[in-house]
Design a protein around this motif. Structure first.
Motif, mmCIF file in Angstrom:
data_model
loop_
_atom_site.group_PDB
_atom_site.id
_atom_site.type_symbol
_atom_site.label_atom_id
_atom_site.label_comp_id
_atom_site.label_asym_id
_atom_site.label_seq_id
_atom_site.Cartn_x
_atom_site.Cartn_y
_atom_site.Cartn_z
ATOM 1 N N UNK A 143 63.743 17.895 41.296
ATOM 2 C CA UNK A 143 63.813 19.096 40.230
ATOM 3 C C UNK A 143 63.275 18.271 38.957
ATOM 4 N N UNK A 144 62.515 19.301 38.289
ATOM 5 C CA UNK A 144 62.414 18.167 36.533
ATOM 6 C C UNK A 144 63.612 18.738 35.898
ATOM 7 N N UNK A 145 64.533 19.501 36.703
ATOM 8 C CA UNK A 145 66.015 20.187 35.194
ATOM 9 C C UNK A 145 66.890 18.878 35.506
ATOM 10 N N UNK A 146 66.248 18.252 36.699
ATOM 11 C CA UNK A 146 67.871 17.131 37.095
ATOM 12 C C UNK A 146 66.617 16.005 36.118
ATOM 13 N N UNK A 147 65.917 15.621 36.157
ATOM 14 C CA UNK A 147 65.201 14.258 35.550
ATOM 15 C C UNK A 147 65.759 14.487 34.068
ATOM 16 N N UNK A 186 72.119 -1.147 20.992
ATOM 17 C CA UNK A 186 70.638 -0.203 21.741
ATOM 18 C C UNK A 186 70.193 0.959 21.611
ATOM 19 N N UNK A 187 69.178 1.475 21.438
ATOM 20 C CA UNK A 187 67.844 2.739 21.995
ATOM 21 C C UNK A 187 67.211 2.284 23.512
ATOM 22 N N UNK A 188 67.317 3.977 23.726
ATOM 23 C CA UNK A 188 67.084 4.524 24.847
ATOM 24 C C UNK A 188 65.483 5.316 25.237
ATOM 25 N N UNK A 189 64.607 5.492 26.146
ATOM 26 C CA UNK A 189 63.494 6.331 25.410
ATOM 27 C C UNK A 189 63.435 6.442 26.968
ATOM 28 N N UNK A 190 63.200 7.709 27.205
ATOM 29 C CA UNK A 190 63.103 8.175 28.915
ATOM 30 C C UNK A 190 61.654 9.249 28.522
ATOM 31 N N UNK A 191 60.691 8.973 29.164
ATOM 32 C CA UNK A 191 59.514 9.223 28.558
ATOM 33 C C UNK A 191 59.084 9.881 30.596
ATOM 34 N N UNK A 192 58.685 11.018 30.867
ATOM 35 C CA UNK A 192 58.305 11.768 32.171
ATOM 36 C C UNK A 192 57.116 12.768 31.865
ATOM 37 N N UNK A 193 56.365 12.203 33.393
ATOM 38 C CA UNK A 193 54.839 12.102 33.629
ATOM 39 C C UNK A 193 54.957 13.266 34.428
ATOM 40 N N UNK A 194 54.023 14.297 34.013
ATOM 41 C CA UNK A 194 53.650 15.366 35.352
ATOM 42 C C UNK A 194 52.628 15.992 35.797
ATOM 43 N N UNK A 195 52.625 16.478 37.165
ATOM 44 C CA UNK A 195 50.858 16.778 37.782
ATOM 45 C C UNK A 195 50.885 17.855 36.885
ATOM 46 N N UNK A 197 48.451 20.094 37.236
ATOM 47 C CA UNK A 197 48.240 21.254 37.845
ATOM 48 C C UNK A 197 49.677 22.477 38.338
ATOM 49 N N UNK A 198 50.629 21.317 38.937
ATOM 50 C CA UNK A 198 51.766 22.096 39.255
ATOM 51 C C UNK A 198 52.948 21.865 38.634
ATOM 52 N N UNK A 199 52.964 21.196 37.103
ATOM 53 C CA UNK A 199 53.899 20.256 36.815
ATOM 54 C C UNK A 199 54.974 20.021 37.092
ATOM 55 N N UNK A 200 54.517 19.232 38.873
ATOM 56 C CA UNK A 200 55.833 18.335 39.504
ATOM 57 C C UNK A 200 55.809 17.331 38.783
ATOM 58 N N UNK A 201 56.958 16.741 38.510
ATOM 59 C CA UNK A 201 57.015 15.323 38.336
ATOM 60 C C UNK A 201 56.953 14.340 38.873
ATOM 61 N N UNK A 202 55.626 13.633 38.455
ATOM 62 C CA UNK A 202 55.433 12.134 39.257
ATOM 63 C C UNK A 202 55.581 10.856 38.607
ATOM 64 N N UNK A 203 56.483 10.580 37.757
ATOM 65 C CA UNK A 203 57.201 9.463 37.395
ATOM 66 C C UNK A 203 58.111 9.570 36.063
ATOM 67 N N UNK A 204 58.997 9.475 36.127
ATOM 68 C CA UNK A 204 59.958 8.590 34.906
ATOM 69 C C UNK A 204 59.569 7.304 34.121
#
Length: 328
Positions: A143-147, A186-195, A197-204
């Motif tokens: 789920x998105x919250x876990x991502x 060290x630096x870390x940058x995490x980026x999410x992409x969502x669908x 229409x549905x706001x479902x997680x596509x990838x990280x």
């Protein structure tokens, strides 16, 4: 590329590899194997050869290539597909351009980033051959919250990789800076992409930038007081290929564990977090507040007790930590 396949075979064992044996294994002519060996020599690999015995890898330059990393990443998802570039604007951007058709776990590494990015739109200094700059594409079933926890998990994974490769125990400045001797390593940058229409997680896309062999001149006068490289801390620079293999292996371990082993990563994060227990200054749009960071909660948020006695769980914001060089 054939040169990467030949290099992987040369690195696979201590015994010499015959040209005939490699030609059979790879399904190419012995002449093609010889050309690949010569290409590797031109890149700085020291490869000895003897009649009736074959080729032996004697020494290697500090380069990043699929041939250097394939053996260490065999059987893993993260790093099974590798793209090693000389120059790129940013490894995160390169994965964004490839995300629609790229396999799960694709890792992009670069010798240099011309537009390396950090949190809040900051730049990340990425001189050629001086650091480890990589990004991986993940498609977690969650789920998105876990991502949203992946940034914190990545910080734990990078610290594990640094300890395995270099024997150093780095710390985590909440939420995702890796620090050593009070300065940023060290630096870390995490980026999410969502669908849409549905706001479902596509990838990280998880991006990691580690300072390996930079000196003060490489960082520049503004960054040098708050940054550190492994070479500065250890007196020597580790091989970037070895460090890359450890980081990608640790990210693969993370991916296999996510999100079921949250308790393990949370406990490790809390143990490594250098922010908890310190006076902090929190910068948010139009607001600066001071208080004390008390703990990291179950969702990796920072619990802050403001100077007026109120407590708040921060899930975002720029946190300066009193007592850390460059963050006070």
């Amino acid at each position: 590329m054939l040169r990467d396949q030949v290099l992987a075979l040369l690195k696979a064992g201590d015994a010499p590899c015959s040209g005939e044996g490699m030609s059979r294994t790879l399904g190419v002519s012995r002449a093609a194997v010889w050309k690949a060996v010569e290409a590797l020599r031109q890149e700085g690999y020291v490869i000895s050869s003897a009649p009736h015995r074959g080729y032996r890898l004697e020494d290697s330059p500090d380069l990043l290539s699929p041939g250097e990393l394939a053996g260490a990443l065999a059987g893993r998802t993260v790093g099974a597909a590798l793209l090693c570039l000389d120059t790129v604007d940013s490894t995160n951007n390169e994965l964004k351009r490839r995300a629609d058709t790229a396999p799960d776990g694709l890792a992009v590494l670069a010798q240099e980033q011309t537009g390396g990015r950090g949190r809040l739109g900051r730049s990340f200094v990425s001189p050629a051959g001086k650091g480890l700059y990589l990004s991986v594409l993940l498609r977690p079933q969650c789920v998105l919250a876990d991502a949203g926890m992946l940034t914190a998990w990545t910080a734990v994974a990078v610290c594990r990789a640094l300890e395995r490769c270099c024997g150093v125990r780095a710390g985590i400045k909440w939420p995702n800076d890796i620090v050593l001797e009070g300065r940023k390593l060290c630096g870390i940058l995490t980026e999410l992409e969502l669908e849409a229409e549905t706001a479902a997680l596509r990838h990280v896309i998880v991006g990691v930038g580690i300072n390996v062999s930079q000196d003060a001149a490489d960082f520049g006068p503004e960054v040098a007081p708050v940054a550190i490289s492994l070479a500065q801390a250890l007196g020597r620079a580790p091989r970037r290929s070895q460090l890359a293999a450890e980081v990608l292996s640790a990210l693969d371990d993370l991916y296999r564990a996510f999100p079921a082993q949250k308790a393990d990563y949370l406990a490790r994060y809390r143990a490594l977090c250098v922010t908890a227990g310190r006076a902090v200054r929190v910068l948010r749009p139009g607001q600066v507040r001071t208080g004390t960071a008390e703990a990291v909660n179950e969702d990796f948020a920072l619990l802050v007790r403001w100077d007026n006695g109120e407590q708040e769980a921060l899930s975002s914001g720029e946190v300066s930590v009193r007592g850390l060089l460059g963050y006070g």
